[in-house]
Design an enzyme around this catalytic site. Sequence first.
Site, PDB file in Angstrom:
ATOM      1  N   HIS A 138       0.836  -1.224   0.000  1.00  0.00           N
ATOM      2  CA  HIS A 138       0.000   0.000   0.000  1.00  0.00           C
ATOM      3  C   HIS A 138       0.863   1.264   0.000  1.00  0.00           C
ATOM      4  O   HIS A 138       0.421   2.318   0.449  1.00  0.00           O
ATOM      5  CB  HIS A 138      -0.954   0.039   1.197  1.00  0.00           C
ATOM      6  CG  HIS A 138      -1.677  -1.244   1.445  1.00  0.00           C
ATOM      7  ND1 HIS A 138      -2.917  -1.515   0.948  1.00  0.00           N
ATOM      8  CD2 HIS A 138      -1.287  -2.356   2.115  1.00  0.00           C
ATOM      9  CE1 HIS A 138      -3.292  -2.740   1.306  1.00  0.00           C
ATOM     10  NE2 HIS A 138      -2.311  -3.274   2.010  1.00  0.00           N
ATOM     11  N   GLU A 142       9.890   8.627 -16.877  1.00  0.00           N
ATOM     12  CA  GLU A 142       8.506   9.069 -17.118  1.00  0.00           C
ATOM     13  C   GLU A 142       8.027   8.642 -18.500  1.00  0.00           C
ATOM     14  O   GLU A 142       6.865   8.266 -18.689  1.00  0.00           O
ATOM     15  CB  GLU A 142       8.415  10.590 -16.994  1.00  0.00           C
ATOM     16  CG  GLU A 142       8.650  11.083 -15.576  1.00  0.00           C
ATOM     17  CD  GLU A 142       8.923  12.582 -15.556  1.00  0.00           C
ATOM     18  OE1 GLU A 142       7.946  13.342 -15.514  1.00  0.00           O
ATOM     19  OE2 GLU A 142      10.092  12.991 -15.598  1.00  0.00           O
ATOM     20  N   LYS A 167      16.465  21.747 -10.846  1.00  0.00           N
ATOM     21  CA  LYS A 167      15.764  20.514 -11.208  1.00  0.00           C
ATOM     22  C   LYS A 167      16.648  19.469 -11.878  1.00  0.00           C
ATOM     23  O   LYS A 167      17.518  19.783 -12.685  1.00  0.00           O
ATOM     24  CB  LYS A 167      14.602  20.838 -12.161  1.00  0.00           C
ATOM     25  CG  LYS A 167      13.446  21.540 -11.507  1.00  0.00           C
ATOM     26  CD  LYS A 167      12.720  20.699 -10.471  1.00  0.00           C
ATOM     27  CE  LYS A 167      11.882  19.629 -11.090  1.00  0.00           C
ATOM     28  NZ  LYS A 167      10.509  20.045 -11.414  1.00  0.00           N
ATOM     29  N   SER A 210      15.421  21.677 -16.040  1.00  0.00           N
ATOM     30  CA  SER A 210      14.252  22.498 -16.292  1.00  0.00           C
ATOM     31  C   SER A 210      14.702  23.825 -16.890  1.00  0.00           C
ATOM     32  O   SER A 210      15.764  24.334 -16.550  1.00  0.00           O
ATOM     33  CB  SER A 210      13.517  22.753 -14.969  1.00  0.00           C
ATOM     34  OG  SER A 210      12.763  23.949 -15.056  1.00  0.00           O
TER      35      SER A 210
END
Length: 461
Positions: A157, A291, A284, A278
């Site tokens: 979980h 992704e 970043k 970024s």
Amino acid sequence: MTSKIWGGRFQSATDAILEAINVSIDFDKRLGPQDVRGSLAHVAMLAETGIISAEDAAAITRGLEQIRGEIEEGRFTFSRALEDIHMNVESRLAELIGPAAGRLHTARSRNDQVATDFRLYVRDAIDDIDAQLADLQLALAEKALEEAGSVMPGFTHLQSAQPVTFGHHLLAYVEMLARDRGRFADARARLNESPLGAAALAGTSFPIDREKTAKALGFARPTANSLDSVSDRDFVLETLSAMAISATHLSRFAEEIVLWTTSQFAFVALSDKFTTGSSIMPQKRNPDAAELVRGKTGRIIGALQAMLVVMKGLPLAYSKDMQEDKEGTFDALDNFALCVAAMAGMIRDMSVDRPRMRKAAGAGYATATDLADWLVRALNLPFREAHHVTGRIVGIAAERSVGLEKLPLETMQEVEPRITEDVFSVLGVEKSVKSRVSYGGTAPENVRKQARRWLKHLAKK
Ligand code: ARG
């Protein structure tokens, strides 16, 4: 008669819109090498069975070999007016050798031809995928051996559950990929029958030798039913299913990489080679590759879905709907290959923050099960009662905001007086993982053994 190869009974030319919707050469040109291979096998068989003359066969073979060279070297001119790869090749053959080219299509249809070409293509693709997945397994198993003793939180979980080792986590994916490879191998074995010679749908009256063409193309045998041969695309569905499942495995791991590279988790870091920045936020470090593996899994699953829907309403035998089998499959294959390569690259380059993982492993009372197990072993409590006692102790620790190992013995004894000092021997995360020696468990010695087993197995191939 019109100028089309099939134009015998047509009086006027086709509409531009029909041409636009019908044309497939823009994508099926990829089947060029397979189309030539299939034709070479077919023409050799036509000559051996005496269906066409040796001279015509020699001319056709020569022409096809030249076409193969033109395709390989990127010199072949594909024409949209000629619809698809099959008619492009045949029409070029006619340019090269004249009327004898017209004999190649004896005892054959584009229906068995495209089924053959596409099976050959998918079979090659499966072989490439298998090699790529094996390489990804190798990357994982190597890392797993290095990280066999690195303790990390195991989750259920996405809540801290029990400590595990990072090596164990990596080997979980090695197992999944092994099953994926098995699924691709199964698909390959089932697709490896030759539809060539099924002709349009009913077979042919010519004395062809389907065993011969099957063998020449590396198929195990010819397909046994001509209708089935030209009308099913279950080999595509099966390959896309295997791909969708495997991509789903990659996607889950990609998701974990995204999670673990956050500054909140910071269990692992990707190398600069696999990180993007970024344009506005200078700090970043984005895990774009992970992704995209996660994202591209969507289109791979979509390709399977699209193909199932294309096929579900088609009466036997061939319908042009089936031309829709190619684009989605090519796209899925291309993107899947990218995903597998990106995962292998990220894993090989990944650095692991062992202290940070270890610290996180101890959070959230992850050794509570070890305490319950100790109560069972040392005090002979039934597990359900041990669970209850442990729950109360965890409750007290949580109230005081301390870990189980920091709770004084006397406090534990207030809940269960028979608890002794020995209980502390199971409350550390290292002790916890070390004790999980059951077959398939996370103990570092198990993980080392499994990683070595995989490395040996993978080196053999
Ligand atoms: N381009 C077609 C396809 O990919 C080839 C088969 C065409 N057969 C036919 N009878 N129109 O499906």
